[in-house]
Design an enzyme around this catalytic site. Structure first.
Site, PDB file in Angstrom:
ATOM      1  N   LYS A 134      45.134  46.382  34.441  1.00 41.88           N
ATOM      2  CA  LYS A 134      45.284  46.831  35.824  1.00 41.88           C
ATOM      3  C   LYS A 134      46.732  47.138  36.199  1.00 41.88           C
ATOM      4  CE  LYS A 134      40.970  46.398  37.388  1.00 41.88           C
ATOM      5  NZ  LYS A 134      40.211  47.489  38.022  1.00 41.88           N
ATOM      6  N   SER A 187      40.394  44.044  27.718  1.00 39.27           N
ATOM      7  CA  SER A 187      40.952  44.500  28.989  1.00 39.27           C
ATOM      8  C   SER A 187      41.728  43.435  29.751  1.00 39.27           C
ATOM      9  CB  SER A 187      39.840  45.046  29.884  1.00 39.27           C
ATOM     10  OG  SER A 187      38.818  44.073  30.068  1.00 39.27           O
TER      11      SER A 187
END
Length: 420
Positions: free
Chosen positions: A61, A310
């Site tokens: 992110k 991720s």
């Protein structure tokens, strides 16, 4: 006050992703793409891992958040930004907003793990807990944005966010140009959409596989037309999104080969495999890509692929629980219940039998007051450590040979599941 918006999704292409890469250069980690030979042996595929858990806030992110924040005007920056997130996006926005001197407000669901709330607060953001999930948090964030004139930094449904996440694909192809496939966790779709755009432009033959939690299969349901029912009881809370993005859905539909669903046991096994085989800490969403390989290994056997790890923001208590459950699942920790006579020396006999069999006693709980055993009897609950399932069965067999009635327990202190 009108909420700031960006260009439509049709404006997202390789040019925008390459421009995003220039924005983040030297400001986020250029994470490694590493070979994973032990996972290759386990799955039958040639496996590489893109380690986005090594970003400063421990998830991918950072990329999209910085690209978006770098785009706001001076007047917008003075007023500030607002984001809605269950954790990783919140931390990324808070961290980069502080670096850029932009006030940040983050709306998080009320039941967000404490560690993610604390980490976001540590970056100086104003935290507002609202709603049971991301949808409710988003509703509150939009209200506040309109009241204060704040720029919304959406976690996935924004062209700049999508372009920022797509920079991962540029790095992956530089590191391993002859890949056949990438396997990507999917929630709202920002990560997979950006990467699919870049890969389709640079290597259209490369297959893009998405992976969602079966507990919240919103992207899969949107593509198949099925009704979606989401449960909050998933380890993959980072991809537990009730609805995919309006911008991301058509991109995924056009460019992604398949969306797979993985269940909770597969996610647990993937977290344990990454930790034990690669010494990598992954959160549930981050481990979803490996969970897909463990669920359907025949679909990936012989392929050269990259798993997108991720994020690594898993609560330490939850990680400890998952590891212990994994050891129990593999038969390396076994919980037993013995019915014994309440006489001196019995505990010593049990310990001696287990010791000579090579098992290690981890916990003991001795009870005399249960009504389902004789008054002169007792139950003895044991947690033992063994090499594997075969070794555990050998230890149990020795106890039974010595006259003890042995039952397996489903977890420590759990229900009896029968002899062995």
């Amino acid at each position: 006050m009108t909420v700031t918006t960006q260009a439509p999704a049709s404006h997202i292409g390789l040019e925008q992703i390459e421009a995003a890469r220039e924005v983040i250069k030297g400001r986020v980690v250029r994470t490694p793409t590493i070979a994973a030979p032990k996972l290759s042996e386990l799955t039958g595929a040639e496996v590489y891992i893109k380690c986005e858990n090594l970003q400063f806030t421990n998830s991918f992110k950072d990329r999209g958040a910085l690209v978006k924040l770098a785009s706001v005007s001076e007047s917008e920056a003075r007023r500030g930004v607002i984001a809605m997130s269950a954790g990783n996006h919140a931390q990324a926005v808070a961290y980069h907003a502080r670096r850029l001197g932009i006030p940040a407000t983050i709306v998080m669901p009320e039941h967000t793990p404490f560690v993610k709330v604390a980490n976001t607060e540590a970056f100086g953001a104003e935290i507002i807990l609202s709603g049971s999930g991301l949808y409710e948090a988003q509703t509150r964030a939009v209200e506040i944005a309109e009241q204060r004139g704040l720029v919304i930094v959406h976690p996935y449904d924004d062209p700049l966010i999508i372009a920022g996440q797509g920079t991962i694909a540029l790095e992956v192809l530089e590191d391993v140009p002859d890949l056949d496939m990438i396997v990507v966790p999917v929630g709202g779709g920002g990560l997979i959409a950006g990467n699919a755009i870049a890969l389709h432009a640079l290597k259209p033959s490369l297959a893009v596989i998405g992976v969602s939690s079966a507990a919240c299969p919103s992207m899969h349901a949107a593509l198949t037309g099925e009704a979606v029912v989401c449960s909050e009881q998933t380890l993959a809370d980072g991809i537990a999104v009730k609805a995919p993005g309006k911008l991301t859905l058509p991109i995924v539909k056009a460019l992604v080969s398949r969306i797979m669903l993985v269940d909770e046991p597969a996610i647990e096994r993937a977290i344990c495999a990454l930790l034990t085989s690669q010494k990598i800490v992954a959160e549930g969403a981050g481990a979803a890509s490996l969970a897909a390989l463990l669920t359907e290994p025949e679909q990936f056997r012989g392929r050269k692929l990259c798993l997108y790890l991720s994020g690594g923001n898993i609560d330490p208590r939850m990680l400890a629980s998952v590891v212990v459950r994994g050891l129990e699942r593999d038969g390396k920790i076994v919980s037993l219940r013995l019915t014994i006579t309440d006489q001196p020396g019995v505990l010593g006999r049990v310990a001696t039998i287990l010791g000579t069999s090579g098992a290690n006693i981890l916990e003991v709980f001795h009870r005399r007051t249960l009504l389902d055993v004789p008054a002169r009897g007792a139950t003895l609950d044991l947690m033992i450590e063994t090499k594997d399932k075969a070794h555990a069965l050998q230890a149990i067999s020795k106890l039974e040979t010595e006259g003890f009635q042995v039952s397996r327990l489903e977890g420590w202190g759990g229900r009896v599941i029968g002899a062995r």
